[in-house]
Enzyme design. Structure first.
Site, PDB file in Angstrom:
ATOM      1  N   ASP A  15       0.716  -1.074   0.012  1.00 38.59           N
ATOM      2  CA  ASP A  15       0.177  -0.047   0.050  1.00 38.59           C
ATOM      3  C   ASP A  15       0.723   1.315   0.009  1.00 38.59           C
ATOM      4  OD1 ASP A  15      -2.680  -1.076  -0.051  1.00 38.59           O
ATOM      5  OD2 ASP A  15      -2.562  -1.278   2.078  1.00 38.59           O
ATOM      6  N   ASP A 155      -9.898  -5.130  -0.790  1.00 37.99           N
ATOM      7  CA  ASP A 155      -8.922  -4.554   0.195  1.00 37.99           C
ATOM      8  C   ASP A 155      -9.739  -3.731   1.237  1.00 37.99           C
ATOM      9  OD1 ASP A 155      -6.694  -3.563   1.413  1.00 37.99           O
ATOM     10  OD2 ASP A 155      -5.974  -2.532  -0.474  1.00 37.99           O
TER      11      ASP A 155
HETATM   12 ZN    ZN Z   1      -4.169  -1.940  -0.679  1.00 38.08          ZN
END
Ligand code: ZN
Length: 200
Positions: A15, A155
């Site tokens: 991320d 996610d």
């Molecule tokens: Zn992510």
């Protein structure tokens, strides 16, 4: 990284946050390059950044195998997909909870991956937003109807309690952050995600 390598996970999801598109800052392409040698697993880089077109080359050269950017952050999303492909990488688009999934319609045939955010991006440990699961169902249906090849990833808020909901909706890949790193037995969690039952 050892914890991930030892867990039977199939991918490493990274991320990337820029402090602008999302409030937090995580890391850039230099960090990805630095950890590339620590795992043989594919790197699935999730760019939560403004102007992703400026950073594609860096993340591609750092060793990302899959690169996803946010539709909300790119005016010329179709061009960014082509840019990712030009480096021989798999191209994905992600959308935040407030973006209608139909916004992806013109590009469905071009995508290798669609990453549905089921929390508002920026922080770990949030609860899954149920209305986002309908987007997964829609993407799975239209994929079968129109013969698309994209994978559907989810996610945000995926854990032992919510993984069956997204699996039944048609998801191919479940990303876990907090649920994985806080699990007493990460391998059991991965097994539950992959096979619907815990085996360790
Ligand atoms: Zn992510």
């Amino acid at each position: 990284m050892e914890k991930i390598n030892d867990s039977q996970s199939d991918w490493v999801h990274l991320d990337v946050m820029d402090g602008s598109f999302v409030p937090e800052i995580t890391f850039g392409s230099k960090f990805v390059a630095d950890i590339r040698g620590c795992s043989a697993l594919p790197f699935d880089t999730h760019l939560m950044i403004d102007h992703p077109e400026r950073m594609i080359e860096g993340f591609a050269q750092a060793g990302s195998d899959w690169i996803s950017f946010h539709l909300e952050a790119a005016v010329h999303a179709h061009r960014v997909i082509q840019q990712i492909r030009s480096y021989g990488k798999k191209a994905g688009i992600s959308i935040v909870p407030s973006t209608p999934v139909h916004a992806l319609l013109p590009m469905l045939g071009e995508l290798d991956l669609i990453l549905i955010m089921t929390v508002n991006p920026g922080y770990g440990g949030q609860a899954m937003l149920d209305f986002c699961v309908d987007k997964i169902r829609w993407l799975d249906e239209i994929r079968r109807e129109q013969g698309h090849r994209y994978l559907i990833s989810v996610d945000g808020g995926v854990n032992n309690d919510t993984v069956d909901v997204v699996r039944n909706a048609g998801v191919d890949i479940a990303v876990a952050g907090s649920a994985f790193f806080q699990a007493a037995d990460p391998q059991a969690l991965v097994s539950r995600f992959k096979y619907g039952r815990a085996e360790s």
